[in-house]
Design an enzyme around this catalytic site. Structure first.
Site, PDB file in Angstrom:
ATOM      1  N   PHE A   1     -66.720 -13.640 110.518  1.00 44.79           N
ATOM      2  CA  PHE A   1     -66.819 -12.494 109.618  1.00 44.79           C
ATOM      3  C   PHE A   1     -68.119 -12.614 108.837  1.00 44.79           C
ATOM      4  CE2 PHE A   1     -66.074  -9.793 105.982  1.00 44.79           C
ATOM      5  CZ  PHE A   1     -65.490  -8.692 106.580  1.00 44.79           C
TER       6      PHE A   1
ATOM      7  N   ASP B   1     -73.976  -0.967 112.071  1.00 39.28           N
ATOM      8  CA  ASP B   1     -74.220  -2.342 111.635  1.00 39.28           C
ATOM      9  C   ASP B   1     -73.742  -3.360 112.666  1.00 39.28           C
ATOM     10  OD1 ASP B   1     -71.517  -1.820 111.222  1.00 39.28           O
ATOM     11  OD2 ASP B   1     -71.514  -2.296 109.091  1.00 39.28           O
TER      12      ASP B   1
ATOM     13  N   ASP C   1     -67.940  -4.387 117.250  1.00 38.18           N
ATOM     14  CA  ASP C   1     -66.894  -5.412 117.240  1.00 38.18           C
ATOM     15  C   ASP C   1     -65.905  -5.112 118.377  1.00 38.18           C
ATOM     16  OD1 ASP C   1     -65.402  -7.569 116.206  1.00 38.18           O
ATOM     17  OD2 ASP C   1     -64.346  -6.325 114.782  1.00 38.18           O
TER      18      ASP C   1
HETATM   19  P1  5GP Z   1     -65.178  -1.831 115.762  1.00 37.38           P
HETATM   20  O1  5GP Z   1     -64.640  -0.447 115.686  1.00 37.38           O
HETATM   21  O2  5GP Z   1     -66.274  -2.036 116.769  1.00 37.38           O
HETATM   22  O3  5GP Z   1     -64.079  -2.836 115.937  1.00 37.38           O
HETATM   23  O4  5GP Z   1     -65.688  -2.198 114.328  1.00 37.38           O
HETATM   24  C1  5GP Z   1     -66.850  -1.805 113.792  1.00 37.38           C
HETATM   25  C2  5GP Z   1     -66.740  -1.902 112.293  1.00 37.38           C
HETATM   26  O5  5GP Z   1     -65.927  -3.013 111.868  1.00 37.38           O
HETATM   27  C3  5GP Z   1     -68.091  -2.168 111.691  1.00 37.38           C
HETATM   28  O6  5GP Z   1     -68.780  -0.980 111.455  1.00 37.38           O
HETATM   29  C4  5GP Z   1     -67.738  -2.896 110.415  1.00 37.38           C
HETATM   30  O7  5GP Z   1     -67.444  -1.953 109.413  1.00 37.38           O
HETATM   31  C5  5GP Z   1     -66.465  -3.635 110.723  1.00 37.38           C
HETATM   32  N1  5GP Z   1     -66.710  -5.059 111.029  1.00 37.38           N
HETATM   33  C6  5GP Z   1     -66.519  -5.656 112.205  1.00 37.38           C
HETATM   34  N2  5GP Z   1     -66.856  -6.964 112.137  1.00 37.38           N
HETATM   35  C7  5GP Z   1     -67.284  -7.161 110.874  1.00 37.38           C
HETATM   36  C8  5GP Z   1     -67.800  -8.331 110.180  1.00 37.38           C
HETATM   37  O8  5GP Z   1     -67.936  -9.439 110.691  1.00 37.38           O
HETATM   38  N3  5GP Z   1     -68.152  -8.142 108.875  1.00 37.38           N
HETATM   39  C9  5GP Z   1     -68.028  -6.936 108.248  1.00 37.38           C
HETATM   40  N4  5GP Z   1     -68.419  -6.902 106.963  1.00 37.38           N
HETATM   41  N5  5GP Z   1     -67.555  -5.840 108.875  1.00 37.38           N
HETATM   42  C10 5GP Z   1     -67.188  -5.953 110.172  1.00 37.38           C
END
Ligand code: 5GP
Length: 183
Positions: free
Chosen positions: A159, A107, A110
């Protein structure tokens, strides 16, 4: 909770997902692909993207969660969050990935932590190719040097919910992608 603000409309999402599907179809012409969705946030994106890919394809799903270091959604909204690098596998893939074209469908990209871990894990299966399709990308939040091969939209550090993304498990069914305002 304060009102949600639409960031990306359902029409914009549909158009971009169509373009991403067309690109994947072109890049893998004549070959088969396995789409590996990251639970649960990518479920809706995967189902739409898959229908825009005109290739032999199969689905699989992988589940991950962060070890207790991730704050509650409220804290996350107020102050953001920092990963310490620990990701727990809650569901592994069901089929062999060996010599296959694997596309991880996520999805949002981040910090890059989740996909870095998943990439390493899936590389151990010795796929023929391993690509990342992420609907959203927050480049300003990146902690590990990772880029998506197919990225829908680059977004600012907000977010977001909707189109599969949740806030405390809610809002996944919103058709648009919306910003939850920080108070
Ligand atoms: P990363 O490991 O790249 O930091 O994070 C990825 C995961 O963080 C995504 O799959 C999601 O579950 C969560 N995440 C990161 N940013 C957001 C956001 O803005 N909204 C939501 N609902 N989940 C997020």
């Amino acid at each position: 909770m304060t009102e949600l603000k639409v960031l990306i409309t359902r029409q914009e999402i549909a158009k971009r997902v169509g373009e991403m599907g067309a690109q994947i179809t072109k890049d893998f012409a004549g070959q088969a692909v396995i789409l590996v969705g990251v639970l649960k946030g990518a479920a809706i994106f995967l189902s739409d993207l898959a229908r825009q890919i005109d290739l032999d394809s199969t689905f699989d799903f992988i589940g991950v969660s962060s070890y207790g270091n991730r704050p509650s959604p409220t804290q996350e909204l107020q102050s953001g969050w920092d990963s310490t690098g620990e990701v727990k596998l809650t569901k592994d893939v069901d089929q062999s990935m060996k010599d296959k074209n694997v596309i991880v469908v996520e999805d949002i990209l981040d910090t890059g932590l989740t996909l870095t871990v998943l990439k390493k894990l899936l590389m151990a299966h010795q796929p023929r190719t391993l690509k990342i399709a992420a609907l959203l990308d927050k480049p300003s939040r990146r902690k590990l040097p990772l880029e998506g091969d197919y990225v829908g939209f680059k977004i600012p550090d907000e977010f977001v919910v909707g189109y599969g993304l949740d806030y405390a498990e809610k809002y996944r069914n919103l058709a648009d992608i919306c910003i939850v305002p920080r108070e």
